[in-house]
Design an enzyme around this catalytic site. Structure first.
Site, PDB file in Angstrom:
ATOM      1  N   LYS A 142       1.145  -1.183  -0.263  1.00 53.27           N
ATOM      2  CA  LYS A 142      -0.031   0.245  -0.337  1.00 53.27           C
ATOM      3  C   LYS A 142       0.985   1.188   0.009  1.00 53.27           C
ATOM      4  CE  LYS A 142      -3.601  -3.011   0.215  1.00 53.27           C
ATOM      5  NZ  LYS A 142      -4.583  -2.795   0.407  1.00 53.27           N
TER       6      LYS A 142
HETATM    7  C1  LIG Z   1      -5.426  -3.900   1.513  1.00 55.17           C
HETATM    8  C2  LIG Z   1      -6.740  -3.773   1.467  1.00 55.17           C
HETATM    9  C3  LIG Z   1      -7.775  -4.086   2.662  1.00 55.17           C
HETATM   10  C4  LIG Z   1      -7.278  -5.190   3.388  1.00 55.17           C
HETATM   11  O1  LIG Z   1      -5.816  -4.442   4.112  1.00 55.17           O
HETATM   12  P1  LIG Z   1      -5.150  -5.472   4.833  1.00 55.17           P
HETATM   13  O2  LIG Z   1      -4.329  -4.684   6.145  1.00 55.17           O
HETATM   14  O3  LIG Z   1      -4.753  -5.910   4.392  1.00 55.17           O
HETATM   15  O4  LIG Z   1      -6.059  -5.638   5.896  1.00 55.17           O
HETATM   16  C5  LIG Z   1      -9.025  -4.237   2.772  1.00 55.17           C
HETATM   17  N1  LIG Z   1      -9.070  -2.879   1.246  1.00 55.17           N
HETATM   18  C6  LIG Z   1      -8.871  -2.494  -0.043  1.00 55.17           C
HETATM   19  C7  LIG Z   1      -9.873  -2.073  -0.257  1.00 55.17           C
HETATM   20  C8  LIG Z   1      -7.485  -3.269   0.491  1.00 55.17           C
HETATM   21  O5  LIG Z   1      -7.279  -2.357  -0.927  1.00 55.17           O
END
Ligand SMILES: *Cc1c(COP(=O)(O)O)cnc(C)c1O
Length: 390
Positions: free
Chosen positions: A189
């Site tokens: 991310k």
């Molecule tokens: C990455 C992501 C999540 C979940 O995040 P985690 O930290 O992996 O639990 C939820 N929604 C979207 C759109 C994501 O890209």
């Protein structure tokens, strides 16, 4: 000849679609907190929350263990429960819908706009019932949703902004565009704490509810009791242990400083990718709406399958053989076996997202990508799209 047919690959080391950037300052920041008195529930959590709130233009930020916990806390804060429906776009990661199910509610899947692949307000309108409790709006690939249109329905909006940290809409930063906004700090991310998540809001009561929720439903944390000189605590609701550690928050503070430069860099790379695709009939980038700064967690293209002799999976495999780590985001959530079996969802329900799913590819885009990496990506794409042109 294509590498998949025995030719020489464009590169031998796989170029991933995304990756973290960690430097010595990040390492030093974590080390300092590891050697301090507080590994968890300490002052670095509070410092990170304040800095994150400031960076996103929100009144409050609540740090939790991951983006999924952030979504769960947001659903809890809004009081989603059995009998409630929450509208969720189907083209997203499963967690955007799973958080509704954790609370005993029912996710109702909405279709997306064919150009941007963002939640379509007209599709939302058709799905609203007296049981609708909230809307989850996913800033797919990093482009903020049309919040002005979604607000017209008068329902609380949770922005799943996991892709869009660092972006903005009409000058307002992502994180201040909805009642609650959720972020993931996973390594792929926009910035990372290893695992981690944050919820931002302007509502202090909702923030307090989420701080209690991340701490088992107990109203005071360890540091507050130590400072108050009392052992006494009470549990007032059912919560979870969703606490993020101080050393992860130290990494978060250090990463947050670099975020604006990274978002600029992601946009610069994306515009060079766009220029490449302007001359390619085989694929096109997502539509970008005016007045929005894209956080560009993902660079997504839609293949023009009518101009190609093969399907998306063949293009994916050929790129992989050339050393390009493309990806697919996402299988529409309503097509997953769990949702089909438990909620009776079925193919045909969200035709735009289902058609887009056949065409989408996420291509490499991350701040540490070099000009040589970009050249490799464009060479591999040109090679594969030419070989498979109809
Ligand atoms: C990455 C992501 C999540 C979940 O995040 P985690 O930290 O992996 O639990 C939820 N929604 C979207 C759109 C994501 O890209």
């Amino acid at each position: 000849m294509l590498a998949i047919d025995g030719g020489t690959p464009v590169r031998t080391v796989l170029l991933p679609y995304g990756r973290q950037a960690i430097d010595e300052r990040d390492v030093a920041a974590v080390r300092e907190v590891l050697l301090s008195d507080w590994l968890t529930t300490g002052p670095t959590v509070t410092a990170f929350e304040r800095a994150f709130a400031a960076a996103t233009g929100a009144g409050e930020a609540v740090a939790v263990t991951n983006g999924t916990a952030a979504l769960h806390a947001a659903m809890h804060a809004l009081g989603v429960g059995p009998g409630d429906e929450v509208i969720v776009p189907t083209l997203t990661f499963a967690a955007s819908a799973n958080c509704v199910v954790y609370q005993g509610g029912t996710p109702v899947f909405a279709d997306v706009d064919p150009g941007t692949l963002l939640l379509d307000p007209a599709a939302v309108e058709r799905l609203i019932t007296p049981r609708t409790k909230a809307i989850v709006a996913v800033d797919y690939a990093g482009q903020p949703c049309d919040y002005a249109a979604l607000e017209c329905f008068g329902l609380p909006i949770v922005a799943d902004a996991c892709h869009a940290l660092g972006g903005s809409l009409a000058g307002r930063p992502v994180g201040s565009l909805a009642k609650l906004s959720t972020f993931s700090l996973h390594p792929v991310k926009p910035m990372t704490t290893g695992e981690g998540g944050v919820i931002t809001t302007d509502d202090p009561a909702l923030a307090q509810r989420m701080r209690v929720f991340r701490n088992h439903g107990i109203t005071t944390d360890h540091r507050q009791r130590q400072e108050g000189g009392s052992w006494f605590y009470e549990m007032v609701s059912l919560g979870f242990n969703y606490r993020l550690t101080d050393f992860q928050c130290a990494l978060g503070l250090s990463q947050l400083e670099k975020l604006p430069a990274w978002v600029e860099r992601r946009n610069a790379i994306a515009s060079r990718h766009d220029a490449f695709f302007a001359g390619q009939p085989g694929a096109a980038p997502l539509a970008q709406r005016l007045g929005r700064v894209n956080g560009y967690h993902l660079y997504v293209v839609q293949l023009a399958l009518e101009a190609l002799t093969v399907d998306r999976d063949a293009v994916y495999r050929a790129l992989r053989a050339e050393g390009i780590g493309a990806n697919v985001h996402y299988i529409p959530v309503h097509l997953h076996p769990y949702y089909r079996e438990r909620f009776g969802t079925r193919p045909g329900q969200c035709p735009v997202a289902e058609a887009a799913y056949q065409r989408i590819l996420s291509l490499p885009l991350f701040p540490g990508m070099t000009l040589a990496d970009e050249a490799d990506l464009h060479a591999a794409l040109a090679k594969v799209l030419r070989a498979y042109a109809r």
